[in-house]
Design an enzyme around this catalytic site. Sequence first.
Site, PDB file in Angstrom:
ATOM      1  N   GLN A 163      -5.086  -1.898   9.174  1.00  0.00           N
ATOM      2  CA  GLN A 163      -4.882  -3.199   8.547  1.00  0.00           C
ATOM      3  C   GLN A 163      -5.531  -4.301   9.393  1.00  0.00           C
ATOM      4  O   GLN A 163      -5.286  -4.397  10.595  1.00  0.00           O
ATOM      5  CB  GLN A 163      -3.365  -3.457   8.377  1.00  0.00           C
ATOM      6  CG  GLN A 163      -3.034  -4.722   7.642  1.00  0.00           C
ATOM      7  CD  GLN A 163      -3.528  -4.704   6.188  1.00  0.00           C
ATOM      8  OE1 GLN A 163      -3.347  -3.730   5.475  1.00  0.00           O
ATOM      9  NE2 GLN A 163      -4.164  -5.785   5.770  1.00  0.00           N
ATOM     10  N   LYS A 201       0.846  -1.206   0.000  1.00  0.00           N
ATOM     11  CA  LYS A 201       0.000   0.000   0.000  1.00  0.00           C
ATOM     12  C   LYS A 201       0.876   1.249   0.000  1.00  0.00           C
ATOM     13  O   LYS A 201       0.609   2.207  -0.742  1.00  0.00           O
ATOM     14  CB  LYS A 201      -0.947  -0.017   1.215  1.00  0.00           C
ATOM     15  CG  LYS A 201      -2.087  -1.012   1.017  1.00  0.00           C
ATOM     16  CD  LYS A 201      -2.860  -1.341   2.273  1.00  0.00           C
ATOM     17  CE  LYS A 201      -3.846  -2.473   1.975  1.00  0.00           C
ATOM     18  NZ  LYS A 201      -4.541  -3.025   3.129  1.00  0.00           N
ATOM     19  N   ASP A 240     -11.428   2.716   3.352  1.00  0.00           N
ATOM     20  CA  ASP A 240     -11.767   1.295   3.172  1.00  0.00           C
ATOM     21  C   ASP A 240     -13.277   1.115   3.024  1.00  0.00           C
ATOM     22  O   ASP A 240     -13.737   0.044   2.607  1.00  0.00           O
ATOM     23  CB  ASP A 240     -11.286   0.475   4.388  1.00  0.00           C
ATOM     24  CG  ASP A 240     -10.059  -0.362   4.054  1.00  0.00           C
ATOM     25  OD1 ASP A 240      -9.788  -0.568   2.851  1.00  0.00           O
ATOM     26  OD2 ASP A 240      -9.389  -0.815   5.001  1.00  0.00           O
TER      27      ASP A 240
END
Length: 290
Positions: A98, A54, A121
């Site tokens: 995460q 990422k 997200d």
Amino acid sequence: MEPKLIDGRAISAAVKADVARDVTEFTQQTGVIPGLAVIIVGDDPASCVYVRNKCRACRETGIASFEIALPKETTEEVLLREIDTLNRRADVHGILVQLPLPRHIREEVVLRAISPDKDVDGFHPVNMGFLLSGRPRFAPCTPAGVMELLDRCGISVDGMHCVVIGRSNIVGKPMAQLLLARNATVTVCHSHTEDLPFYTRSADLLVAAVGKPRFVCADMVKDGAVVIDVGINRLSEGLCGDVDFATVSAKASAITPVPGGVGPMTIAMLMKNTLLAARLLACPPVEPRA
Ligand code: NAD
């Protein structure tokens, strides 16, 4: 009929190139560099690889990345305080935690603590609500990546019967909503579905998000269907999807391979969402009065 192989690597590179161009333009116009903060708790090797990838994608697209690595003993309270700090930082437009988190930290509490304006997200209930209302803001990156693949391959789902196997909050449910928003007729199947092949055989487009290697076999698929394999299963011989590619590809009109299909799209869509977050924070849309 030769099936069309949907090349997720090439399409992901094209999306990232578009984001890089748009970031340059946005920064020139506003003086703002979009920023993404990625929090990782613990040292799970797979999670570390995802976070590294990422941050690399951020560098490729001109997005500033801030990696916050916390020890696995970190308490929920400390993590929430970290998120609160990031929520307030003007140079951070996207925040990602995460997953999975260590067991002593409640995932839903943490995901709700992220400002919905920075929730790139798309897991915050507010953003899920936008998705459900048919006006997605930050759509979860993996299903959004599937839609991008379909769009860039010129596959319209309007009027199609789309069958999604899997109903997780990360993939199956948002996938169904995104397809519905494009006028597909959507069936969601899951572990309690009776006679799964009955549904999958009538699918014009089949999305497999099950987490079981080569679960979807040829006799579950209609001739000429579009088959999207979201699965990532790690076997001793390497990665494989939820679809038995060897047999299903003989029937499909288009199919995503694993690796190199849906997988590379997730990070590209994260970059796209981060730029969108920076845009919305720089110039919030005017909401019409009720
Ligand atoms: P999950 O375990 O949360 O959900 C799996 C779903 O499959 C559940 O809804 C369950 O009801 C359904 N299911 C299980 N057994 C079934 C059966 N026998 N018949 C019908 N349905 C059944 O998994 P997830 O997070 O949604 O991920 C699914 C797959 O996608 C995994 O392989 C995961 O690794 C992969 N994934 C890939 C990406 C990516 O490409 N970037 C991102 C997220 C997940």
